[in-house]
Scaffold this active site. Structure first.
Site, PDB file in Angstrom:
ATOM      1  N   CYS A  45       1.002  -1.194   0.101  1.00  0.00           N
ATOM      2  CA  CYS A  45       0.006   0.061  -0.172  1.00  0.00           C
ATOM      3  C   CYS A  45       1.053   1.163  -0.327  1.00  0.00           C
ATOM      4  O   CYS A  45       1.739   1.518   0.880  1.00  0.00           O
ATOM      5  CB  CYS A  45      -1.213   0.164   1.155  1.00  0.00           C
ATOM      6  SG  CYS A  45      -2.324   1.413   1.773  1.00  0.00           S
TER       7      CYS A  45
ATOM      8  N   GLU B 145      -9.298  -1.237  -1.190  1.00  0.00           N
ATOM      9  CA  GLU B 145      -9.169   0.420  -1.824  1.00  0.00           C
ATOM     10  C   GLU B 145     -10.573   0.618  -0.977  1.00  0.00           C
ATOM     11  O   GLU B 145     -10.542   1.776  -0.151  1.00  0.00           O
ATOM     12  CB  GLU B 145      -9.246   1.342  -3.051  1.00  0.00           C
ATOM     13  CG  GLU B 145      -8.463   1.306  -4.020  1.00  0.00           C
ATOM     14  CD  GLU B 145      -7.168   1.948  -2.705  1.00  0.00           C
ATOM     15  OE1 GLU B 145      -7.236   2.772  -2.598  1.00  0.00           O
ATOM     16  OE2 GLU B 145      -5.910   1.613  -3.256  1.00  0.00           O
TER      17      GLU B 145
END
Length: 175
Positions: free
Chosen positions: A107, A150
């Protein structure tokens, strides 16, 4: 100047993002947030998706870079110009496949930590695009994984909250 991507210790990342009113979707404010998201994402060579919360905008938007289609081998020269970033405003995952897989994740807000996360192989998403058009679409494989990752951001969840076998891999060790 590129928009700064918040890192894991920033409390903003733990907020639950707010839905965007339909009448605001095409507003200059939302257009600017999307532009800032694109700039932030494009500043990261390895970035393929980003949520608004990662640039300190706690609204329900994420985007998947058109770079993903090159990774998936779906971006042939003749269609390259037509391929755009995928924008999801107020996304809702309506269906999850029962079948899951353990997948490697990283990430942009949890730099250089990687781990395995159990994700559904397929998802069905309803969202609105940047032009105010509602859409419903199924995704599988890598795209389904990205959408779940997400969407977690929009709910204040980082992948490290769910991951196993977390390890740090610095960029100099990847080459």
């Amino acid at each position: 100047m590129a928009t700064k991507i918040l890192q894991k210790d920033n409390p903003i990342l733990r907020q639950i993002s707010k839905s965007i009113l339909e009448k605001e979707i095409k507003s200059p404010k939302i257009k600017k947030i999307i532009l800032d998201m694109k700039k932030a994402l494009n500043s990261q060579e390895d970035g393929i998706a980003i949520s608004a919360i990662q640039i300190a905008e706690p609204v329900r938007i994420f985007l998947i870079s058109k770079k993903i289609f090159e990774i998936l081998g779906e971006n042939k020269d003749e269609i390259r110009e037509k391929v755009k970033d995928l924008i999801f405003i107020n996304p809702k995952i309506k269906k999850f496949s029962k079948e899951k897989q353990l997948l490697e994740e990283g990430c942009l807000s949890v730099r250089y930590l990687y781990g395995k996360v159990s994700r559904c192989k397929k998802v069905q998403v309803e969202a609105t695009d940047e032009n105010g058009n509602k859409f419903s679409r199924g995704f599988s494989g890598l795209l389904a994984q990205i959408i779940q990752h997400e969407n977690d951001h929009l709910d204040g969840i980082l992948f490290i909250d769910k991951a196993i076998d977390i390890e740090e891999i610095k960029p100099e060790n990847i080459k």
